[in-house]
Write an enzyme that holds these catalytic residues in place. Sequence first.
Site, PDB file in Angstrom:
ATOM      1  N   TYR A   1      -5.753  11.724   1.624  1.00 25.94           N
ATOM      2  CA  TYR A   1      -5.856  10.433   1.567  1.00 25.94           C
ATOM      3  C   TYR A   1      -6.423   9.442   0.559  1.00 25.94           C
ATOM      4  CZ  TYR A   1      -5.483  11.866   7.023  1.00 25.94           C
ATOM      5  OH  TYR A   1      -4.386  12.367   7.896  1.00 25.94           O
TER       6      TYR A   1
ATOM      7  N   GLU B   1      -3.030  -4.669  -3.090  1.00 24.86           N
ATOM      8  CA  GLU B   1      -3.700  -5.352  -4.470  1.00 24.86           C
ATOM      9  C   GLU B   1      -3.307  -4.947  -6.065  1.00 24.86           C
ATOM     10  OE1 GLU B   1      -4.757  -4.635  -1.247  1.00 24.86           O
ATOM     11  OE2 GLU B   1      -5.991  -6.784  -0.929  1.00 24.86           O
TER      12      GLU B   1
ATOM     13  N   GLU C   1       1.033   5.255   0.232  1.00 23.67           N
ATOM     14  CA  GLU C   1      -0.393   6.119   1.060  1.00 23.67           C
ATOM     15  C   GLU C   1      -0.002   7.424   0.391  1.00 23.67           C
ATOM     16  OE1 GLU C   1      -0.951   5.250   5.360  1.00 23.67           O
ATOM     17  OE2 GLU C   1      -2.157   4.107   5.026  1.00 23.67           O
TER      18      GLU C   1
ATOM     19  N   CYS D   1     -10.308  -5.609   1.033  1.00 19.30           N
ATOM     20  CA  CYS D   1     -11.111  -4.670   1.210  1.00 19.30           C
ATOM     21  C   CYS D   1     -12.151  -5.194  -0.019  1.00 19.30           C
ATOM     22  CB  CYS D   1     -10.651  -3.254   1.169  1.00 19.30           C
ATOM     23  SG  CYS D   1     -10.048  -3.026  -0.310  1.00 19.30           S
TER      24      CYS D   1
ATOM     25  N   ASN E   1       1.125  -1.097   0.385  1.00 20.37           N
ATOM     26  CA  ASN E   1       0.156   0.011  -0.496  1.00 20.37           C
ATOM     27  C   ASN E   1       0.998   1.687  -0.043  1.00 20.37           C
ATOM     28  OD1 ASN E   1       0.870  -0.661   2.878  1.00 20.37           O
ATOM     29  ND2 ASN E   1      -1.082  -0.103   3.031  1.00 20.37           N
TER      30      ASN E   1
ATOM     31  N   ALA F   1      -1.127  12.038   1.838  1.00 21.10           N
ATOM     32  CA  ALA F   1      -1.587  13.557   2.021  1.00 21.10           C
ATOM     33  C   ALA F   1      -2.797  13.173   1.961  1.00 21.10           C
ATOM     34  CB  ALA F   1      -0.734  14.106   2.741  1.00 21.10           C
TER      35      ALA F   1
ATOM     36  N   CYS G   1     -10.335  -4.155  -3.263  1.00 26.72           N
ATOM     37  CA  CYS G   1      -9.867  -5.286  -3.879  1.00 26.72           C
ATOM     38  C   CYS G   1      -9.609  -6.701  -4.152  1.00 26.72           C
ATOM     39  CB  CYS G   1      -9.020  -5.374  -2.747  1.00 26.72           C
ATOM     40  SG  CYS G   1      -7.514  -3.504  -2.601  1.00 26.72           S
TER      41      CYS G   1
HETATM   42  N1  THU Z   1      -5.245  -1.507   2.846  1.00 25.64           N
HETATM   43  C1  THU Z   1      -4.626  -2.632   1.765  1.00 25.64           C
HETATM   44  O1  THU Z   1      -3.441  -2.474   1.062  1.00 25.64           O
HETATM   45  N2  THU Z   1      -5.436  -3.051   1.192  1.00 25.64           N
HETATM   46  C2  THU Z   1      -6.525  -4.001   1.045  1.00 25.64           C
HETATM   47  O2  THU Z   1      -7.591  -4.919   0.865  1.00 25.64           O
HETATM   48  C3  THU Z   1      -7.683  -3.387   2.715  1.00 25.64           C
HETATM   49  C4  THU Z   1      -6.525  -2.066   2.772  1.00 25.64           C
HETATM   50  C5  THU Z   1      -4.579  -0.537   2.420  1.00 25.64           C
HETATM   51  C6  THU Z   1      -5.086   0.874   2.792  1.00 25.64           C
HETATM   52  C7  THU Z   1      -4.574   1.509   3.680  1.00 25.64           C
HETATM   53  O3  THU Z   1      -3.422   2.197   3.205  1.00 25.64           O
HETATM   54  C8  THU Z   1      -4.582   0.663   4.573  1.00 25.64           C
HETATM   55  O4  THU Z   1      -4.783  -0.404   4.275  1.00 25.64           O
HETATM   56  C9  THU Z   1      -5.481   1.236   5.962  1.00 25.64           C
HETATM   57  O5  THU Z   1      -6.385   1.148   5.137  1.00 25.64           O
END
Ligand code: THU
Length: 127
Positions: free
Chosen positions: A51, A58, A47, A85, A45, A49, A88
């Site tokens: 958001y 994934e 990220e 999530c 992941n 600023a 994903c």
């Molecule tokens: N996140 C993922 O990378 N994959 C998922 O399927 C669930 C959430 C990340 C997104 C964010 O950077 C962090 O987890 C917290 O939500």
Amino acid sequence: MSSISDAELLAAADAVAAHAYAPYSNFQVGCAVLTREGHIIEGVNVENASYPLGVCAEPSAFARAIAEGYRPGDFVAVAITASPCGGCRQMAREMGVDRVIFRNGGRVVTMTPDELLPESFDSTNLS
Ligand code: THU
């Protein structure tokens, strides 16, 4: 045919999670995709600023695989260090993996895309 086990694929996801860029959530996620010829492609992941611009592990892994020339159907499995999530799950379905392996609390879960996202939207629903 691949000789990489699901446990090894998940171990690759665990290891790459350390490369995640997650300064806002402090929740590092790793993803490892296994191609049918046994190649592992990883993502994390990333990220931001701002958001909503953040990217899950994934799509990070699958985008890398697609850029290398792989296509949906070329993947056996995807392993993730967290429960995927909803978006994903849709991506795993689009990429045509046979199974999804992920950590959920203390458990390791293995499910098919259809189990993760029943009655899902796909290209056959477009017409
Ligand atoms: N996140 C993922 O990378 N994959 C998922 O399927 C669930 C959430 C990340 C997104 C964010 O950077 C962090 O987890 C917290 O939500």
